[in-house]
Motif scaffolding. Structure first.
Motif, mmCIF file in Angstrom:
data_model
loop_
_atom_site.group_PDB
_atom_site.id
_atom_site.type_symbol
_atom_site.label_atom_id
_atom_site.label_comp_id
_atom_site.label_asym_id
_atom_site.label_seq_id
_atom_site.Cartn_x
_atom_site.Cartn_y
_atom_site.Cartn_z
ATOM 1 N N UNK B 207 28.456 26.679 47.052
ATOM 2 C CA UNK B 207 27.884 27.523 46.003
ATOM 3 C C UNK B 207 28.111 26.921 44.623
ATOM 4 N N UNK B 208 27.168 27.181 43.742
ATOM 5 C CA UNK B 208 27.247 26.730 42.365
ATOM 6 C C UNK B 208 27.873 27.860 41.547
ATOM 7 N N UNK B 209 29.145 27.713 41.188
ATOM 8 C CA UNK B 209 29.854 28.828 40.549
ATOM 9 C C UNK B 209 29.253 29.226 39.207
ATOM 10 N N UNK B 210 28.654 28.270 38.528
ATOM 11 C CA UNK B 210 28.016 28.601 37.245
ATOM 12 C C UNK B 210 26.943 29.685 37.464
ATOM 13 N N UNK B 211 26.194 29.508 38.535
ATOM 14 C CA UNK B 211 25.144 30.475 38.893
ATOM 15 C C UNK B 211 25.752 31.843 39.157
ATOM 16 N N UNK B 212 26.764 31.889 39.998
ATOM 17 C CA UNK B 212 27.324 33.183 40.404
ATOM 18 C C UNK B 212 28.123 33.855 39.286
ATOM 19 N N UNK B 213 28.691 33.043 38.380
ATOM 20 C CA UNK B 213 29.401 33.633 37.239
ATOM 21 C C UNK B 213 28.441 34.442 36.367
ATOM 22 N N UNK B 214 27.223 33.946 36.270
ATOM 23 C CA UNK B 214 26.254 34.678 35.455
ATOM 24 C C UNK B 214 25.945 36.035 36.071
ATOM 25 N N UNK B 215 25.997 36.120 37.391
ATOM 26 C CA UNK B 215 25.781 37.422 38.037
ATOM 27 C C UNK B 215 26.948 38.373 37.778
ATOM 28 N N UNK B 254 26.951 35.107 52.199
ATOM 29 C CA UNK B 254 27.181 36.560 52.205
ATOM 30 C C UNK B 254 28.640 36.886 51.908
ATOM 31 N N UNK B 255 29.549 36.170 52.571
ATOM 32 C CA UNK B 255 30.968 36.432 52.361
ATOM 33 C C UNK B 255 31.344 36.161 50.907
ATOM 34 N N UNK B 256 30.782 35.110 50.381
ATOM 35 C CA UNK B 256 31.081 34.754 49.001
ATOM 36 C C UNK B 256 30.636 35.865 48.047
ATOM 37 N N UNK B 257 29.414 36.340 48.256
ATOM 38 C CA UNK B 257 28.887 37.400 47.371
ATOM 39 C C UNK B 257 29.678 38.693 47.523
ATOM 40 N N UNK B 258 30.002 39.048 48.752
ATOM 41 C CA UNK B 258 30.741 40.295 48.959
ATOM 42 C C UNK B 258 32.118 40.181 48.310
ATOM 43 N N UNK B 259 32.792 39.040 48.519
ATOM 44 C CA UNK B 259 34.119 38.850 47.929
ATOM 45 C C UNK B 259 34.041 38.908 46.399
ATOM 46 N N UNK B 260 32.984 38.378 45.863
ATOM 47 C CA UNK B 260 32.872 38.253 44.420
ATOM 48 C C UNK B 260 32.438 39.549 43.734
ATOM 49 N N UNK B 261 31.479 40.271 44.366
ATOM 50 C CA UNK B 261 30.833 41.386 43.649
ATOM 51 C C UNK B 261 31.162 42.778 44.161
#
Lengths: 525, 525
Positions: B207-215, B254-261
């Protein structure tokens, strides 16, 4: 020798028994032999000792006839017409296309081959109103596009319809012929308030000829205006007992009407309006429908109209589906499914009316009613109109006739012009061979585009794409390789046709982001 | 001691392994123990050797935590936060109602008991546009009534959506993680033209953390605006290969998104937009849906959105029906049937958008979209909006955000006010106990009136009768004997509420013969 037009009728008049009840005690029948064989028709009693026989020749050429029956009062010649004779059926004049017939299973044509697109209207009890109002109704019809009107021989007892008729279909007579068991069932489902049934004293074995003579006049006037008379035998909007007669009175009434009116080329028979809220069973409807079918030598259009549930239109005596929508939101949009299911023409006789009354079935806009017509016709169906605007004198077109208050009629005339102008005879629902929209194949895209079937032997290629409540600002067409099409943009509400010239290949067609637009595509050879 | 609001989240930060692929090679988990027991949550890698754990307390009170996992780089304390600790969850502030929950099987409430009426909107790829445009989108949302928005972590490749995202969800890397078999299937159903897929070289294990940080930023901003973030994991609008990753990459993502958000209280999960036009099988969706359900300690709202066929919403992991209409003409009107069938809340996330694009799903009027909202809500459902007007810069709200061009939003705000003002909490489709219209009992009358269920223990009696495209000039109400009602006439389009005073018995309510009117009846004690 007498001479009439093909599809007009000859009327023969005889004196006969006047004593007893001539409607039930005597009979009169006739056989007519012409170019394609012999037909047997019933005559009818017209009061004052007078019996009549009417016959519509379906061919050009010489016809002979012979009249017989117990009506004759011991005389050899009943007169004034001879019991045997001959006449000639001449070619039909320009405006006489003959009766409407089913063709290619699901379509309608007049007998002379002219396509018939049924733009109907509804004025259930117009022939029961004052003569002045009836004349106004005819005048309205003369200036509108309607080519079919639904109405009944019976007076009507329903919302906005509580006045007495100017004449009754039967004479007074101590409730003779009313069915106590049916009446009891009807009273049980009585709706209270203004709907209370207060059954009065009619003799349902004795038709009132004055009443039925007026229908001769009106059906003939409609014929001369080019309007089909969709004649309803029964409905439940009744406080006189006519909805719940004995079976033998039902049969007497049906036979009388068929004998009297079948010779009018513009007659359609409708066994009932809303058969499923009446006390007759499906078995009883079947018997009555078969009777009309068997008694009518001309096989006129014959159907039965529903309220809550469609009838089984596959029954052999039924020529077409006379449908009322059974869902508030989706009905004409399923025309193609019904065509496939029943394999008979689909005529949407009730799809809500343009108006503003309290009832949901009578308060849609002119735009919405017009949309419903387009949706029906573009799928190969037909539709019917009604006008139900509140009126200070309680004269609503749909009930009593008079004048139209709505805005849809000119738009329906415009639609009829579009239909008549088609290079192909019939439309059917299609997936839009030229509109392979880029993108996800989606159900709604398929529902928004239409094609025509070329007439047999024709090579025409023609489509109308209708967008209904959609408001595209453009559409992209993918025309077949090497083919060119004349493109026109139709505003179905504002009644304009805009020429966009000849297109081919991948072409963008700009549209005005308004509802009710269509694109007409005609192949250029 | 740290102190956060109930339903806010605490974020713990740790240093750990940065070598190899930290997204797959190491793990970080935590347990949080509070007033109602212990929850286990996953942490996530945030790049640069930093790992994070987020946790949302669902109760007020004291919480302790303990963090473990292979992420630790040989250190006892990974720092800067301690691996074990405590914090306090304070009462929620006024605007913090907690996550949305299902209540009474088919309704929605925030966790604090406040009813939630979901007035959604859609801007699928707004977080993938320029920062300037994203800010404009947030500004638009801040001034509108929407309390849910559907969007995705993924960039979008579809009509009016062909620009590149400002960041990608994965880093570049020679197509690692893309599933050749799925891709081959996807290419087969490729739609040609602008839709051509030109799969590029991403490493879907990273995953590109820059992308997910913006979320993080955007979901938090939505939360602060009181807007639920309905987060879409997958869709087929793809030219980068993210729609057809290997199963293990799907699961990693999916796991990444659930853990993050998941610790954001305003999160909803949507497994897919239009699951049924993707290459995954129902069995695969089941596995992925169960994964999200199992990994999310807070049991956020979770569903999957259809294109042509509804999913089986009875599946245990699904909290509500996230529906797209599968028929052009009838959909929200069947809300009550779906509620009965699925026994879960019905959220109509796509019912065509207000706009003027070429596609039928994106060119209905504001009036028609607003009508659909009323039809859905009056039957106890929820609905979603979209704005798809052509734009010279190709910025359509539904795709990219920006500004609204349509007219429906103020009307949806008006509807929301009407809903919030109800004396009862929920509406459900009813037959209209006060509207026993004189006449033939007719299906459409039943479809045009609505009632509310009183809240448990309440004696309130309240109804909204909505007439949609009907235009009655009056309605007659038959109020129960001895009861009095406050009558108001609502123009749902012109946003007016007219007081008609107190009525009882048989009362006629005059109406303006316009579309989109409603009558509100409130019992006066």
């Amino acid at each position: 020798m007498r001479r009439i037009e093909r599809w007009d009728y000859i009327e023969l008049t005889f004196r006969g028994h006047a004593e007893g009840n001539p409607f039930t005690d005597y009979e009169i029948t006739a056989s007519f032999t012409g170019p394609s064989g012999t037909l047997h028709v019933d005559g009818f009693y017209d009061g004052d000792g007078i019996y009549k026989v009417r016959f519509m020749p379906e061919n050009e050429g010489m016809y002979t006839y012979r009249v017989t029956g117990s009506f004759m009062n011991g005389e050899t010649a009943a007169g004034p017409d001879p019991l045997e004779g001959a006449f000639e059926a001449a070619p039909a004049s320009a405006d006489n296309h003959g009766p409407v017939r089913v063709t290619e299973k699901v379509h309608l044509r007049y007998a002379d081959g002219t396509p018939y697109y049924s733009i109907g209207t509804t004025a259930y009890a117009w022939v029961c109103q004052t003569m002045e109002l009836q004349e106004q109704t005819l005048d309205t019809l003369a200036h509108t596009c309607f080519n079919k009107i639904r109405f009944s021989f019976l007076p009507k007892h329903y919302l906005y319809n509580f006045n007495e008729p100017i004449t009754y279909p039967f004479v007074r007579g101590n409730r003779r012929g009313q069915d106590p068991e049916r009446l009891a069932r009807a009273m049980k489902i009585d709706y209270g308030g203004d709907y209370a049934r207060d059954i009065t004293d009619f003799d349902c074995y004795t038709p009132n000829v004055e009443h039925f003579r007026r229908f001769d006049l009106r059906i003939g006037q409609l014929r001369d205006l080019g309007i089909e008379a969709d004649l309803i035998f029964f409905y439940d909007y009744d406080r006189w007992g006519f909805a719940n007669m004995k079976d033998e009175c039902d049969r007497l009434y049906l036979k009388y009407c068929v004998a009297r009116y079948a010779a009018f080329r513009n007659v359609w028979w409708s066994m009932a309006n809303e058969y499923d809220i009446m006390t007759k069973t499906v078995e009883e409807w079947e018997g009555l429908g078969e009777l009309v079918s068997a008694r009518d030598p001309y096989r006129h259009m014959l159907s039965i109209h529903n309220c809550l549930r469609f009838y089984d239109y596959t029954r052999p005596w039924i020529t077409h589906c006379s449908m009322q929508r059974i869902d508030l939101y989706k009905h004409v949009e399923e025309t193609d499914l019904h065509l496939k299911k029943y394999e008979k023409p689909v005529v949407w006789d009730e799809i809500a009316y343009e108006g503003n009354i309290d009832m949901g079935w009578g308060n849609i806009s002119g735009q919405e009613l017009t949309r419903r017509f387009w949706e029906a016709f573009l799928r190969g169906g037909h539709a019917g109109h009604g006008d139900t605007f509140m009126d200070p004198d309680d004269v609503l077109w749909w009930a009593k006739g008079g004048v139209l208050k709505g805005e849809s009629e000119p738009r329906l005339a415009f639609l009829l012009r579009i239909l008549k102008d088609m290079p192909c005879e019939y439309l059917k629902a299609g997936e839009g061979i030229f509109d392979e929209t880029v993108g996800i194949p989606s159900t709604e895209e398929r529902h928004q585009v239409y094609g025509t079937t070329p007439a047999p032997g024709s090579s025409c290629s023609f489509e109308i794409h209708y967008f209904g409540f959609g408001r595209p600002s453009f559409r992209t067409m993918f025309f077949p390789e090497g083919e060119r099409f004349h493109v026109e943009v139709i505003d179905t509400w504002n009644m304009t046709i805009e020429d966009r010239g000849i297109m081919s290949g991948v072409s963008r067609i700009d549209l005005p982001s308004r509802e009710y637009m269509a694109i007409r595509l005609t192949k250029v050879n």
